[in-house]
Structures are given as structure tokens and as C-alpha cells.
Design an enzyme around this catalytic site. Structure first.
Site: not given
Length: 254
Positions: A146, A159
Site C-alpha cells: 500500500s 494496516y
């Protein structure tokens, strides 16, 4: 004898970026196996679309957060591949399955951290481990990270941290599997307009506009921006690309 198509296994391939990856890889002439967690109908629709393109495809249920399922899953796809192709081997593994978590450090619970750890790191690690005997020498692994490992956005600490761990794991995979000529790379999408995380990038106009304003190409990402990059990494043309983090964000926050 007809030449066997190469095969890619893509986790979480029934929707969003995983679906786009599966279609892009198939468009490149590969057969595709996808996993889905709950929505078999959506997975079957992806399989049908790939078959309409002239490639073989199949979908298998797998909860990638539960490592106790992995041995049975590997046995299932091995048997399927042996029956369909005469070999239990695949060529590419794309670790895409995942869920979002938006919680500030002050409010994150141990249960939330465990859930993200299990799917985004522990699951990726041990599924890859169990599939290593099935990956052909000269094949490849693509892990999905990400932009949040580089761009710190409040609420994404867990995350982003787990994805950073996946990026480090990818380099170790490249090093340890080099003798088998298996490459390992990671792509890091920026903000993408999908249903991921409840569709907040796609459906929240304020968030969408804010991200577009700090992205060099002037908009948020779309699934079609990502799949082709994965398809490239799942090809012989990308053989000399190894141990790399490729951010696919349109120049977000540069």
C-alpha cells in the site's frame, strides 16, 4: 502437444483490485486460479469472464486469515491442477486478499490488530510457504502492499505497519528463492476507488477530492490502473525485476 499456459494464483480475486488483476493476467494469456472468502457468485462471474477470453480459470474458497485451512487448500488445488493440466504446478502467486482497518493508535484494540496481522502478514507468510513447492522454478511472487507504507495517514497505523512487514518479507523471499530463479516483488497501490474499506475513497467526495488534489496525475486511482502492472510482473518480460517495491499511485503525495 499443445503448449501449457502459465498459471497464476490470485488471492481475493472475486472483486476490486483482485478481480482486475485476474482479468489483466488472463488477457496476457495466462490461466488463472482465484480465491474468494465468502462471495462465490462474484468469484464464479470472474471465472466465466476469464473463460470467455479463452483462458482457463477456477475459483476456490479460502479464508486467508486462518492458516489452519492452508494445507487442505493446497491439496485441493494440487489435485485440481493435476487433473486439468497433468501437473500440480503454478507459475505465479499474487497475495492480494485483504481487509481495511481505520482506527487511531489511541483506539486500536488487540483484537483489531490480530485480525489485520492474521490476514496481511501471517496469512501471506504461511500461504506462500505452503505454496512454494507448487511454484515452478523461474516463476514469481507478487505481494500487494500500500502507499500507506510511505504516506502516513491518521488511522492506518496497523494496516500500514503490516504492509511494511510484507515489503520486508518480499525482499527476503527474493533473496532466499533466487537459486530457483523465482522473483518476488511488491506493488503498492495508492488510493483506489473500489469498495475496499467500505468504499470510502470511491464514495466519499471529500476524501476523493483531497487525494486527487495531492496526486500529480490529478485523480484517485482506478482498478484498471493496477491490474496491468501485476500482469507485467507475471510475465517473462519482468524476469529481471526482483525485490522491488513498485508504487502505483499516479504520483500521490510526492
Amino acid at each position: 502437444m499443445e503448449k501449457r499456459s502459465k498459471i497464476a494464483l490470485i488471492t481475493g480475486g472475486s472483486r476490486g483490485l483482485g478481480k482486475n488483476m485476474a482479468l489483466a493476467v488472463a488477457k496476457n494469456g495466462l490461466d488463472v486460479l482465484i480465491t474468494y472468502n465468502a462471495n462465490q457468485q462474484a468469484a464464479d462471474e470472474v471465472v466465466a469472464e476469464i473463460k470467455s477470453m479463452g483462458q482457463n480459470a477456477a475459483a476456490f474458497q479460502l479464508d486467508t486469515s486462518d492458516i489452519s485451512n492452508f494445507a487442505a487448500f493446497v491439496s485441493t488445488i494440487s489435485a485440481y491442477l493435476l487433473e486439468e493440466t497433468g501437473s500440480s504446478k503454478i507459475d505465479y502467486l499474487v497475495n492480494n486478499a485483504g481487509t481495511a482497518l481505520y482506527a487511531p493508535v489511541s483506539d486500536t484494540t488487540p483484537e483489531q490488530m490480530d485480525a489485520i496481522f492474521n490476514i496481511h502478514f501471517k496469512g501471506v507468510f504461511f500461504l506462500t510457504q505452503q505454496l512454494l513447492p507448487l511454484i515452478n522454478d523461474g516463476g514469481g511472487i507478487v505481494n500487494i502492499s500500500s502507499g500507506l507504507t510511505r504516506i502516513a495517514m491518521p488511522g492506518s497505523s496497523v494496516y500500514g505497519s503490516m504492509k511494511a512487514a510484507v515489503e520486508t518479507l518480499t525482499r527476503y523471499l527474493a533473496k532466499e528463492l533466487g537459486s530457483r530463479k523465482i522473483r518476488a516483488n511488491v506493488i503498492a497501490p495508492g488510493a483506489i476507488a473500489t469498495d475496499f474499506g467500505g468504499g470510502r475513497v470511491r464514495d466519499n467526495e471529500e476524501i476523493n477530492a483531497q487525494i486527487a488534489s495531492v496526486t500529480a496525475l490529478g485523480r484517485v486511482g482506478l482498478p484498471d490502473d493496477i491490474g496491468g502492472v501485476v500482469a507485467f510482473l507475471c510475465s517473462d518480460e519482468a524476469f529481471w525485476v526482483n525485490a522491488q517495491r513498485i508504487e502505483v499511485s499516479g504520483g500521490q503525495a510526492i
